[in-house]
Design a protein around this motif. Structure first.
Motif, PDB file in Angstrom:
ATOM      1  N   ASP A  24      -9.771  -4.149  11.382  1.00 19.94           N
ATOM      2  CA  ASP A  24      -8.448  -3.616  11.050  1.00 19.94           C
ATOM      3  C   ASP A  24      -8.503  -2.712   9.823  1.00 19.94           C
ATOM      4  OD1 ASP A  24      -7.334  -4.998  13.197  1.00 19.94           O
ATOM      5  OD2 ASP A  24      -6.791  -6.726  11.958  1.00 19.94           O
ATOM      6  N   VAL A  25      -9.366  -3.032   8.864  1.00 13.89           N
ATOM      7  CA  VAL A  25      -9.544  -2.168   7.691  1.00 13.89           C
ATOM      8  C   VAL A  25     -10.035  -0.791   8.148  1.00 13.89           C
ATOM      9  CG1 VAL A  25     -10.819  -1.835   5.531  1.00 13.89           C
ATOM     10  CG2 VAL A  25      -9.928  -4.104   6.115  1.00 13.89           C
ATOM     11  N   VAL A  26     -10.967  -0.765   9.090  1.00  7.48           N
ATOM     12  CA  VAL A  26     -11.471   0.496   9.641  1.00  7.48           C
ATOM     13  C   VAL A  26     -10.339   1.245  10.340  1.00  7.48           C
ATOM     14  CG1 VAL A  26     -13.056   1.529  11.325  1.00  7.48           C
ATOM     15  CG2 VAL A  26     -13.839  -0.332   9.844  1.00  7.48           C
ATOM     16  N   ALA A  57      -6.522  -2.235   1.614  1.00 12.79           N
ATOM     17  CA  ALA A  57      -6.613  -2.933   2.907  1.00 12.79           C
ATOM     18  C   ALA A  57      -7.636  -4.067   2.827  1.00 12.79           C
ATOM     19  CB  ALA A  57      -6.980  -1.951   4.019  1.00 12.79           C
ATOM     20  N   ARG A  58      -8.770  -3.782   2.199  1.00 14.91           N
ATOM     21  CA  ARG A  58      -9.806  -4.811   2.050  1.00 14.91           C
ATOM     22  C   ARG A  58      -9.269  -5.977   1.205  1.00 14.91           C
ATOM     23  NH1 ARG A  58     -13.093  -6.605   4.816  1.00 14.91           N
ATOM     24  NH2 ARG A  58     -13.775  -4.530   5.351  1.00 14.91           N
ATOM     25  N   ASN A  59      -8.562  -5.689   0.128  1.00 14.09           N
ATOM     26  CA  ASN A  59      -7.974  -6.754  -0.693  1.00 14.09           C
ATOM     27  C   ASN A  59      -6.960  -7.566   0.107  1.00 14.09           C
ATOM     28  OD1 ASN A  59      -9.462  -5.921  -2.874  1.00 14.09           O
ATOM     29  ND2 ASN A  59      -7.722  -5.164  -4.064  1.00 14.09           N
ATOM     30  N   ARG A  83       2.723   7.788   2.130  1.00 13.28           N
ATOM     31  CA  ARG A  83       3.009   6.544   1.407  1.00 13.28           C
ATOM     32  C   ARG A  83       2.423   5.388   2.208  1.00 13.28           C
ATOM     33  NH1 ARG A  83       8.991   5.709   0.132  1.00 13.28           N
ATOM     34  NH2 ARG A  83       9.137   5.713   2.399  1.00 13.28           N
ATOM     35  N   LEU A  84       1.713   4.521   1.530  1.00 12.29           N
ATOM     36  CA  LEU A  84       1.107   3.341   2.142  1.00 12.29           C
ATOM     37  C   LEU A  84       1.687   2.104   1.482  1.00 12.29           C
ATOM     38  CD1 LEU A  84      -2.589   4.607   1.968  1.00 12.29           C
ATOM     39  CD2 LEU A  84      -0.969   4.878   3.857  1.00 12.29           C
ATOM     40  N   THR A  85       2.121   1.146   2.287  1.00 10.38           N
ATOM     41  CA  THR A  85       2.640  -0.111   1.769  1.00 10.38           C
ATOM     42  C   THR A  85       1.864  -1.244   2.421  1.00 10.38           C
ATOM     43  OG1 THR A  85       4.838   0.873   1.518  1.00 10.38           O
ATOM     44  CG2 THR A  85       4.695  -1.538   1.439  1.00 10.38           C
ATOM     45  N   PHE A  86       1.174  -2.008   1.597  1.00 11.39           N
ATOM     46  CA  PHE A  86       0.367  -3.142   2.054  1.00 11.39           C
ATOM     47  C   PHE A  86       1.082  -4.421   1.635  1.00 11.39           C
ATOM     48  CE2 PHE A  86      -2.400   0.428   1.405  1.00 11.39           C
ATOM     49  CZ  PHE A  86      -3.261   0.391   2.481  1.00 11.39           C
TER      50      PHE A  86
END
Length: 142
Positions: A24-26, A57-59, A83-86
């Motif tokens: 999923d990170v990829v 994403a990895r975190n 914009r990215l929201t994790f």
């Protein structure tokens, strides 16, 4: 229109990618790169936003136990941005100032993920509390 920071921006596209494992990170990296290319970001800006996305994403997977990434392509007048929201529902971060310090890690990494992602972004926000998960929002503008 939505407000982000002090700006009113238009969301052109929005996509949610689940984050459960390394695959999923990829997928997040690939999706962010595709949006950056479509938004005509320079190669340098593509690399910065993709690297920041990869770190957070990895975190989200490793420390937050999984969650999701929302990828939005924005327009603010002539400017375009991503914009990215994790978000995760993990254990949260007790000391945000310490977590944003270069070299601080609770794992086996170099401790540059959060602070590095912040440096690679034009806008960066993190909210977290023990037992309440973490939300990281970052943006890069062209």
């Amino acid at each position: 229109m939505v407000t982000f920071g002090e700006m009113a921006v238009q969301i052109e596209t929005s996509e949610v990618v689940p984050l459960r494992n390394s695959d999923d990170v990829v997928r997040v990296r690939q999706a962010v790169r595709a949006r950056a290319v479509a938004a005509a970001f320079s190669l340098v800006d593509q690399t910065k936003i993709v690297t920041a996305a990869s770190e957070i994403a990895r975190n989200t997977v490793d420390y937050g136990g999984g969650g999701e990434a929302r990828i939005e392509v924005l327009r603010d007048g002539k400017r375009r941005g991503i914009r990215l929201t994790f978000t995760d529902q993990g254990p949260g971060i007790a000391d945000l100032a310490l977590a944003l310090t270069d070299g601080h890690t609770t794992g086996a990494g170099l401790g540059l993920g959060l602070s590095g992602a912040k440096r690679l972004s034009n806008e960066f926000d993190i909210t977290s509390a023990p037992g309440q998960g973490t939300t990281v929002t970052l943006a890069r503008w062209k």
